[in-house]
Design an enzyme around this catalytic site. Structure first.
Site, PDB file in Angstrom:
ATOM      1  N   GLU A 121       5.319  -4.509  11.951  1.00 51.39           N
ATOM      2  CA  GLU A 121       4.019  -3.257  11.887  1.00 51.39           C
ATOM      3  C   GLU A 121       3.023  -4.388  11.036  1.00 51.39           C
ATOM      4  O   GLU A 121       3.216  -4.557  10.004  1.00 51.39           O
ATOM      5  CB  GLU A 121       4.497  -2.170  11.352  1.00 51.39           C
ATOM      6  CG  GLU A 121       5.453  -1.221  11.817  1.00 51.39           C
ATOM      7  CD  GLU A 121       5.115  -0.769  13.268  1.00 51.39           C
ATOM      8  OE1 GLU A 121       3.848  -0.927  13.670  1.00 51.39           O
ATOM      9  OE2 GLU A 121       6.046  -0.414  14.031  1.00 51.39           O
TER      10      GLU A 121
ATOM     11  N   CYS B  50      -3.176   0.575   6.924  1.00 51.26           N
ATOM     12  CA  CYS B  50      -3.090  -0.144   8.314  1.00 51.26           C
ATOM     13  C   CYS B  50      -3.745   0.746   9.392  1.00 51.26           C
ATOM     14  O   CYS B  50      -4.374   0.318  10.180  1.00 51.26           O
ATOM     15  CB  CYS B  50      -1.727  -0.677   8.801  1.00 51.26           C
ATOM     16  SG  CYS B  50      -0.541   0.944   9.021  1.00 51.26           S
TER      17      CYS B  50
ATOM     18  N   ASN C  24       0.739  -1.186  -0.001  1.00 52.63           N
ATOM     19  CA  ASN C  24      -0.010  -0.044  -0.024  1.00 52.63           C
ATOM     20  C   ASN C  24       0.966   1.156   0.146  1.00 52.63           C
ATOM     21  O   ASN C  24       0.217   2.222  -0.468  1.00 52.63           O
ATOM     22  CB  ASN C  24      -1.042   0.179   1.337  1.00 52.63           C
ATOM     23  CG  ASN C  24      -0.291   0.052   2.601  1.00 52.63           C
ATOM     24  OD1 ASN C  24       0.955  -0.339   2.550  1.00 52.63           O
ATOM     25  ND2 ASN C  24      -1.056   0.327   3.604  1.00 52.63           N
TER      26      ASN C  24
HETATM   27  N1  LIG Z   1       1.116  -1.572  10.764  1.00 52.41           N
HETATM   28  C1  LIG Z   1       1.507  -1.118   9.640  1.00 52.41           C
HETATM   29  O1  LIG Z   1       2.406  -0.282   9.639  1.00 52.41           O
HETATM   30  C2  LIG Z   1       1.071  -1.596   8.383  1.00 52.41           C
HETATM   31  C3  LIG Z   1       0.109  -2.828   8.293  1.00 52.41           C
HETATM   32  N2  LIG Z   1      -0.148  -3.390   6.955  1.00 52.41           N
HETATM   33  C4  LIG Z   1      -1.003  -4.478   6.728  1.00 52.41           C
HETATM   34  O2  LIG Z   1      -0.467  -5.152   5.696  1.00 52.41           O
HETATM   35  C5  LIG Z   1      -1.763  -5.672   5.062  1.00 52.41           C
HETATM   36  C6  LIG Z   1      -1.577  -5.453   3.830  1.00 52.41           C
HETATM   37  O3  LIG Z   1      -0.450  -5.549   3.098  1.00 52.41           O
HETATM   38  P1  LIG Z   1      -0.213  -6.838   2.207  1.00 52.41           P
HETATM   39  O4  LIG Z   1       0.907  -6.402   1.299  1.00 52.41           O
HETATM   40  O5  LIG Z   1      -1.489  -7.610   1.455  1.00 52.41           O
HETATM   41  O6  LIG Z   1       0.373  -7.864   3.472  1.00 52.41           O
HETATM   42  P2  LIG Z   1       0.971  -9.428   2.981  1.00 52.41           P
HETATM   43  O7  LIG Z   1       1.103  -9.707   4.523  1.00 52.41           O
HETATM   44  O8  LIG Z   1       0.436 -10.046   2.082  1.00 52.41           O
HETATM   45  O9  LIG Z   1       2.478  -9.053   2.503  1.00 52.41           O
HETATM   46  C7  LIG Z   1       3.465  -8.339   3.021  1.00 52.41           C
HETATM   47  C8  LIG Z   1       4.709  -8.508   2.579  1.00 52.41           C
HETATM   48  O10 LIG Z   1       5.131 -10.026   3.082  1.00 52.41           O
HETATM   49  C9  LIG Z   1       5.504 -10.828   1.867  1.00 52.41           C
HETATM   50  N3  LIG Z   1       5.381 -12.247   2.160  1.00 52.41           N
HETATM   51  C10 LIG Z   1       4.474 -12.986   1.985  1.00 52.41           C
HETATM   52  N4  LIG Z   1       4.610 -13.974   2.459  1.00 52.41           N
HETATM   53  C11 LIG Z   1       5.843 -14.181   3.243  1.00 52.41           C
HETATM   54  C12 LIG Z   1       6.605 -14.997   3.845  1.00 52.41           C
HETATM   55  N5  LIG Z   1       6.173 -16.331   4.292  1.00 52.41           N
HETATM   56  N6  LIG Z   1       7.713 -14.754   4.440  1.00 52.41           N
HETATM   57  C13 LIG Z   1       8.117 -13.462   4.516  1.00 52.41           C
HETATM   58  N7  LIG Z   1       7.325 -12.435   3.672  1.00 52.41           N
HETATM   59  C14 LIG Z   1       6.179 -12.895   3.069  1.00 52.41           C
HETATM   60  C15 LIG Z   1       4.648 -10.207   0.938  1.00 52.41           C
HETATM   61  O11 LIG Z   1       5.232 -10.734  -0.418  1.00 52.41           O
HETATM   62  P3  LIG Z   1       4.219 -11.098  -1.562  1.00 52.41           P
HETATM   63  O12 LIG Z   1       3.618  -9.656  -2.030  1.00 52.41           O
HETATM   64  O13 LIG Z   1       5.227 -11.267  -2.815  1.00 52.41           O
HETATM   65  O14 LIG Z   1       3.382 -12.085  -1.184  1.00 52.41           O
HETATM   66  C16 LIG Z   1       4.942  -8.620   1.037  1.00 52.41           C
HETATM   67  O15 LIG Z   1       6.117  -8.234   0.666  1.00 52.41           O
HETATM   68  C17 LIG Z   1      -2.917  -5.430   5.901  1.00 52.41           C
HETATM   69  O16 LIG Z   1      -3.318  -6.424   6.930  1.00 52.41           O
HETATM   70  C18 LIG Z   1      -2.354  -4.160   6.805  1.00 52.41           C
HETATM   71  O17 LIG Z   1      -2.810  -3.793   7.708  1.00 52.41           O
HETATM   72  C19 LIG Z   1       0.051  -2.472   5.890  1.00 52.41           C
HETATM   73  C20 LIG Z   1       0.876  -1.417   5.859  1.00 52.41           C
HETATM   74  C21 LIG Z   1       1.433  -0.710   7.251  1.00 52.41           C
HETATM   75  O1  LIG Z   2       0.716   1.288   5.720  1.00 47.23           O
HETATM   76  C1  LIG Z   2      -0.128   2.156   6.289  1.00 47.23           C
HETATM   77  O2  LIG Z   2      -1.132   1.999   6.269  1.00 47.23           O
HETATM   78  C2  LIG Z   2       0.518   3.343   7.041  1.00 47.23           C
HETATM   79  O3  LIG Z   2       1.680   2.752   7.757  1.00 47.23           O
HETATM   80  C3  LIG Z   2      -0.227   4.252   7.377  1.00 47.23           C
HETATM   81  O4  LIG Z   2       0.413   5.510   7.024  1.00 47.23           O
HETATM   82  P1  LIG Z   2      -0.499   6.650   7.142  1.00 47.23           P
HETATM   83  O5  LIG Z   2      -1.278   6.693   8.370  1.00 47.23           O
HETATM   84  O6  LIG Z   2       0.477   7.782   7.081  1.00 47.23           O
HETATM   85  O7  LIG Z   2      -1.696   6.600   5.937  1.00 47.23           O
END
Ligand SMILES: NC(=O)C1=CN([C@@H]2O[C@H](COP(=O)(O)OP(=O)(O)OC[C@H]3O[C@@H](n4cnc5c(N)ncnc54)[C@H](OP(=O)(O)O)[C@@H]3O)[C@@H](O)[C@H]2O)C=CC1
Ligand SMILES: O=C(O)[C@H](O)COP(=O)(O)O
Length: 483
Positions: free
Chosen positions: A258, A292, A162
């Site tokens: 995170e 997130c 994202n």
């Molecule tokens: N708290 C925070 O700061 C944030 C949290 N998020 C959370 O992330 C989620 C959305 O993002 P999304 O990209 O769909 O998340 P994912 O958990 O699907 O993927 C995150 C990363 O992990 C990789 N990955 C997948 N499988 C593995 C594995 N077995 N070992 C290591 N890495 C792996 C993915 O690769 P690939 O794409 O190749 O599968 C990608 O690079 C939501 O739940 C959101 O809340 C998002 C942003 C900020």
């Molecule tokens: O990935 C996310 O969703 C971010 O860590 C949140 O960032 P923002 O609050 O600046 O949108």
């Protein structure tokens, strides 16, 4: 529609200072959330190549850590400048790859350049400390401990889709300035944007081996990377399920994670409802709720619920919906699976008697902004993270009930409290089990030098510029035994 600048170009991965095709001979198609064509291909890097990249990183890291902080700073400043030069190209790639508006994508790139510069400035103001032995009973004054922070070695940075540039650089910049080398594994949907960001770093002339871009599906190489004995620290942002798996697999390696969230907005009886509604709408629906820190449930006092819901409904119905290319707020979700999931949550709530006030319409991956009233704690939408444009309203009879529901969540990222009573706000904030509490504001990560953390299923460790540098370094104590 503007012509695609990425076309179906095949991108190389980056290892030991060179752009390479993988010897696996395999590539991965990158689809856009809203365009029909494949917008690019990235390399499916093999395990042997992962080994080679980590080895190159270790060799390069020793010399990198030996450089002066001023020398490392100069490379990072150049990187920030290159990102600003490339902002149009990178922003367009972000837009096509993850469906963010061009304006937001540009903001992401500029925010990233600011982040890098601030990181350098922060590192330049970190000093070690010294202490004498005689502070402790029986200790000798002739013992002098010099305590410095040193890099951990090779940092594995794994980022989500994202914020494909910002959340990646938020790991890479602190790692580099502290003297680490980096293995960067971008989200597959986000890998084109990540590649452009590394092109900017390459243009900054970083020595070979310090940054390595490993593309490939997490399901294929994720575990291999995480379990690799050559990795000295992991900084991960992504979903809670992926994060939990990662935490089980990594052994004796410092970890910052995170993860997902279910951030509530608690609206007290005495809140300024107009202000609260504005914050809630932008918190819940910007970038279709794919943040997130998006507000993912409203816990409102029943005495003001009708009024708040009325205002929210008007604002939801005013949101612009459609292609990111036209600057809409609510845009198609990242993929069909995500849209199916969000639709399933809406259907479950409706089936169980919640009142869907507006939205609940779908065209492909585009889910119209949906407001659901009279949600109760039996419904999935009360607890599950949609990562989509849907906002459930749970009516509460007291602050205590709101806090209880807020805290029952498996997640603990942020909470917003809306009230005119600052004392009450503080009292409630102290009972809330989330990493941060926002008073009279939407939940959000920035400004980026604030500590950013989730508790429970939302993560472990802390990010935020200074905290990220700390997490990627350790203390080293040298004791002088003076005569
Ligand atoms: N708290 C925070 O700061 C944030 C949290 N998020 C959370 O992330 C989620 C959305 O993002 P999304 O990209 O769909 O998340 P994912 O958990 O699907 O993927 C995150 C990363 O992990 C990789 N990955 C997948 N499988 C593995 C594995 N077995 N070992 C290591 N890495 C792996 C993915 O690769 P690939 O794409 O190749 O599968 C990608 O690079 C939501 O739940 C959101 O809340 C998002 C942003 C900020
Ligand atoms: O990935 C996310 O969703 C971010 O860590 C949140 O960032 P923002 O609050 O600046 O949108």
């Amino acid at each position: 529609m503007t012509p695609s600048i990425v076309a179906t170009r095949e991108y190389k991965f980056f290892m030991d200072g060179e752009w390479r095709e993988s010897r696996s001979g395999e590539t991965i198609d990158i689809h856009s959330p809203y365009l029909p064509e494949v917008i690019g291909k990235v390399q499916a890097v093999s395990r042997v190549e992962v080994d080679e990249a980590i080895e190159a990183a270790h060799l390069a890291q020793i010399k990198w850590a030996d450089k002066s902080l001023q020398e490392r700073s100069a490379y990072l400043y150049k990187w920030a400048d290159e990102l600003v030069h490339m902002q149009d190209e990178i922003a367009e790639t972000i837009m096509k790859e993850v469906g963010k508006t061009l304006a937001d994508a540009k903001k992401e790139v500029v925010r990233t350049a600011d982040f890098i510069r601030y990181t350098v400035g922060e590192a330049q103001h970190i000093n070690g400390e010294s202490m004498r032995g005689d502070n402790f009973p029986g200790g000798s004054k002739s013992k002098l401990a010099i305590v410095e922070r040193v890099p951990l070695g090779v940092v594995l940075a794994i980022s989500p889709f994202n914020y494909p540039v910002n959340l990646s650089a938020a790991k890479i910049a602190p790692a580099l300035i502290a003297g680490n080398a980096v293995i960067f594994k971008p989200a597959t949907q986000g890998a084109l944007s990540g590649t452009k960001m590394i092109q900017a770093l390459h243009k900054a002339g970083l020595p070979n081996g310090i940054i390595n871009l490993i593309t490939g599906r997490g399901s294929d190489i994720g575990d291999y990377l995480v379990e690799h004995p050559g990795i000295n620290m992991i900084s991960f942002t992504g979903g809670t399920k992926t994060g939990k798996n990662l935490a089980k697999k990594s052994a004796m390696v410092p970890l910052v994670m995170e993860l997902g969230g279910k951030d509530p907005a608690i609206v007290r009886e005495d809140a300024d409802l107009y202000e609260a509604a504005n914050h809630i709408i932008s918190g819940a629906f910007s970038y279709s709720g794919q943040r997130c820190t998006a507000i993912k449930r409203v816990l409102v006092h029943e005495n003001v619920a009708d009024e708040l819901v009325k205002q929210l409904r008007v604002e939801v119905e005013n949101l612009t919906v459609g292609s990111p290319e036209d600057g809409n707020t609510v845009v198609p979700l990242i993929d069909t699976k995500s849209a199916d999931f969000v639709e399933g949550l809406i259907k479950d709530a409706a089936r169980q008697g919640a009142e869907v006030l507006t939205g609940n319409k779908r065209e492909g991956n585009l889910i119209y902004p949906t407001l659901i009233d009279y949600v109760n704690t039996e419904m999935r939408i009360a607890w599950e993270e949609p990562f989509g444009p849907v906002l459930p309203i749970i009516r509460c009879t007291s602050d205590e009930e709101a806090v209880n529901i807020a805290n029952k969540s498996e997640y603990g990222l942020q909470t917003s409290i809306f009230t005119r009573d600052i004392n009450k706000a503080f009292a409630l904030a102290s009972k809330i089990e989330t990493g941060s509490v926002q008073i009279n504001g939407r939940s959000e990560r920035g400004p980026d030098h604030f500590p950013f953390l989730g508790v429970k299923g939302s993560g472990m460790g802390v990010q935020g510029i200074r905290k990220s540098i700390d997490s990627m370094t350790r203390e080293k104590v040298i004791v002088l035994n003076l005569s």
